[in-house]
Design a protein around this motif. Structure first.
Motif, PDB file in Angstrom:
ATOM      1  N   GLU A 163      -0.446  67.379  -3.426  1.00  0.00           N
ATOM      2  CA  GLU A 163       1.258  68.695  -2.729  1.00  0.00           C
ATOM      3  C   GLU A 163       0.898  69.858  -3.129  1.00  0.00           C
ATOM      4  O   GLU A 163       1.311  70.519  -1.872  1.00  0.00           O
ATOM      5  CB  GLU A 163       2.237  67.896  -2.617  1.00  0.00           C
ATOM      6  N   SER A 202       0.713  72.973  -0.028  1.00  0.00           N
ATOM      7  CA  SER A 202       2.167  73.575   0.010  1.00  0.00           C
ATOM      8  C   SER A 202       1.077  75.147  -0.666  1.00  0.00           C
ATOM      9  O   SER A 202       1.919  76.388   0.654  1.00  0.00           O
ATOM     10  CB  SER A 202       2.647  73.954  -2.015  1.00  0.00           C
ATOM     11  N   ARG A 226       1.386  78.105   2.922  1.00  0.00           N
ATOM     12  CA  ARG A 226       2.011  79.151   2.779  1.00  0.00           C
ATOM     13  C   ARG A 226       0.458  80.472   3.016  1.00  0.00           C
ATOM     14  O   ARG A 226       1.151  81.401   4.097  1.00  0.00           O
ATOM     15  CB  ARG A 226       2.482  79.620   0.954  1.00  0.00           C
TER      16      ARG A 226
END
Length: 164
Positions: free
Chosen positions: A128, A132, A136
């Motif tokens: 995760e 992430s 981004r």
């Protein structure tokens, strides 16, 4: 007498309210973070422009200016624009981009495979975290997520090592 189901429903309602309040707070913090990153980017550009006006074109390249402007401990991922190399990204994001570049020919890289390629343990928390980071990069224009969960570098954002 109070029923067990009634107590559980009340606790569930409380938990949902806490979650909603925390989500709202997280949204507020993310909005503030975005504003702060934008402010930092504008300050870096302003410093470059003033330096260029005062000293002529001998001012350090945009990439060096962004790296110099990042406060210690803060990983700022600038928005990608023409002429900006992946070298402006924090080191860990450069590593992510290198893995994405290497896997681009195979149709992209899943977050789990990206996590393993970065030398991290393939456990949900690490996956995760890497997902992430990849998201981004997508939000900033460095990567693309054409298929949900599959990441590729954006056209023109190839890392110098991958271009060689």
């Amino acid at each position: 007498m109070v029923s067990v189901l009634g107590l559980l429903e009340a606790k569930e309602t409380e938990a949902r309210e806490v979650i909603e309040r925390l989500r709202e707070e997280a949204d507020r913090v993310l909005a503030e973070l975005g504003e702060a990153e934008g402010r930092l980017e504008r300050l870096v550009i302003a410093r470059e422009m003033v330096g260029e006006v005062l000293n002529g074109p001998a001012v350090p390249a945009r990439e060096a200016a962004v790296e110099d402007a990042v406060p210690a401990g803060v990983m700022v991922v600038p928005r990608r624009r023409e002429g900006l190399s992946p070298r402006v990204l924090p080191e860990e994001y450069q590593r992510v981009m290198a893995v994405l570049d290497a896997g681009a020919g195979g149709g992209g890289v899943r977050a789990r495979d990206l996590t393993v390629a970065l030398g991290r343990e393939a456990v949900p928390s690490k996956i995760e975290c890497v997902r992430s980071m990849a998201k981004r990069l997508v939000a900033r224009g460095w990567a693309v997520e054409e298929t949900p969960g599959v990441f590729t570098p954006a056209v023109g954002s190839v890392t110098p090592a991958a271009a060689a």
